[in-house]
Design a protein around this motif. Structure first.
Motif, mmCIF file in Angstrom:
data_model
loop_
_atom_site.group_PDB
_atom_site.id
_atom_site.type_symbol
_atom_site.label_atom_id
_atom_site.label_comp_id
_atom_site.label_asym_id
_atom_site.label_seq_id
_atom_site.Cartn_x
_atom_site.Cartn_y
_atom_site.Cartn_z
ATOM 1 N N THR A 1 0.825 -1.188 0.000
ATOM 2 C CA THR A 1 0.000 0.000 0.000
ATOM 3 C C THR A 1 0.856 1.233 0.000
ATOM 4 O OG1 THR A 1 -0.176 -0.301 2.375
ATOM 5 C CG2 THR A 1 -2.051 -0.968 1.035
ATOM 6 N N PRO A 2 0.380 2.331 -0.603
ATOM 7 C CA PRO A 2 1.237 3.478 -0.831
ATOM 8 C C PRO A 2 1.594 4.205 0.443
ATOM 9 C CG PRO A 2 -0.993 3.954 -1.523
ATOM 10 C CD PRO A 2 -0.943 2.512 -1.198
ATOM 11 N N GLY B 1 -4.704 -3.742 -0.642
ATOM 12 C CA GLY B 1 -3.436 -3.082 -0.344
ATOM 13 C C GLY B 1 -2.901 -3.469 1.017
ATOM 14 N N THR C 1 0.489 -5.603 1.950
ATOM 15 C CA THR C 1 1.467 -5.135 2.921
ATOM 16 C C THR C 1 1.769 -6.208 3.945
ATOM 17 O OG1 THR C 1 0.821 -2.807 2.671
ATOM 18 C CG2 THR C 1 1.904 -3.424 4.724
ATOM 19 N N TYR D 1 3.876 0.686 -7.704
ATOM 20 C CA TYR D 1 5.001 0.518 -6.799
ATOM 21 C C TYR D 1 6.295 0.210 -7.533
ATOM 22 C CZ TYR D 1 0.732 0.067 -4.214
ATOM 23 O OH TYR D 1 -0.538 0.297 -3.730
ATOM 24 N N GLY E 1 5.679 1.695 -1.463
ATOM 25 C CA GLY E 1 4.589 1.273 -0.600
ATOM 26 C C GLY E 1 5.083 0.907 0.783
#
Length: 220
Positions: A2-3, A79, A83, A138, A144
């Motif tokens: 995830t960003p 997301g 992670t 990404y 991320g």
């Protein structure tokens, strides 16, 4: 993945802070989070595009409103799943300190094992095969959360390598980012270069080449 960060404009910096704030406002994601376990099952079964919050809620045994309080849509949920999974792979690949081993050996062993583990991970394989566009941001645009976690892990080991003399002196963060660029390319693109029926060009041969590259990069 995830960003965490868009590198560049003030607007992206504000977006990053908002992303981090939004993530911290959600309840804890433990490794045994039943919702993340449920979305993992859904994605493995039908892919991301065909997964719905209704499907996830049903598998997790919670209401859709419970999900909406934590995640606005399926992509944000996936997301957080990525992670969790990617960090677990990265951390699990790093070997324990062994008597007589130095930091460079641990870094190289961990990164090669990590590439192998990522490429074998069922969620990673499913996303690459069915929903590869999820990974593009990404690779092309931003880092991320799992990438940030791996950079932090690498930086810790590089500091140890600088201290014990097994890793050449250098800017720790730049070295960590450079290592991540190398292993990302092997993880994401290796199958475009391999010939599995040729032992000189199969995956294991390229992982041996990766080991050589990392050793020569890090050796003082």
């Amino acid at each position: 993945m995830t960003p965490i960060r868009h590198n560049g404009s003030d607007r992206s910096d504000r977006s990053d802070r908002s992303d981090r704030s939004d993530r911290s406002d959600r309840s804890d994601r433990s490794d045994s989070d039943p919702v993340l376990d449920a979305v993992r099952d859904c994605v493995l079964a039908v892919g991301v595009r065909r997964t719905t919050l209704t499907d996830v809620a049903r598998r997790a045994g919670v209401s859709r409103m419970t999900l909406y309080r934590r995640w606005p849509d399926v992509r944000s949920l996936v997301g957080d799943l990525m992670t969790r999974e990617w960090i677990a792979v990265a951390v699990g690949a790093m070997p324990e300190h062994r008597p007589g081993s130095n930091a460079r050996t641990l870094i190289v062993d961990g990164l090669v094992a990590g590439v192998r583990a990522f490429r074998a991970h069922p969620l990673f394989r499913k996303i690459v095969d069915v929903d590869p566009e999820l990974l593009l941001p990404y690779v092309l645009d931003r880092r991320g959360a799992s990438q940030e976690a791996l950079l932090s892990l690498l930086a810790d080991h590089l500091h140890e390598g600088h201290a014990d003399g097994s890793v050449r002196a250098g800017h720790t963060e730049r070295q960590a980012r450079s290592l991540l660029l190398v292993v990302q390319s092997f993880t994401l693109s290796l199958r475009t270069m391999t010939e599995e029926d040729d032992p000189e060009l199969d995956s294991e041969a390229f992982l041996a080449e990766l080991r050589t590259t990392l050793e020569r990069t890090l050796t003082p």
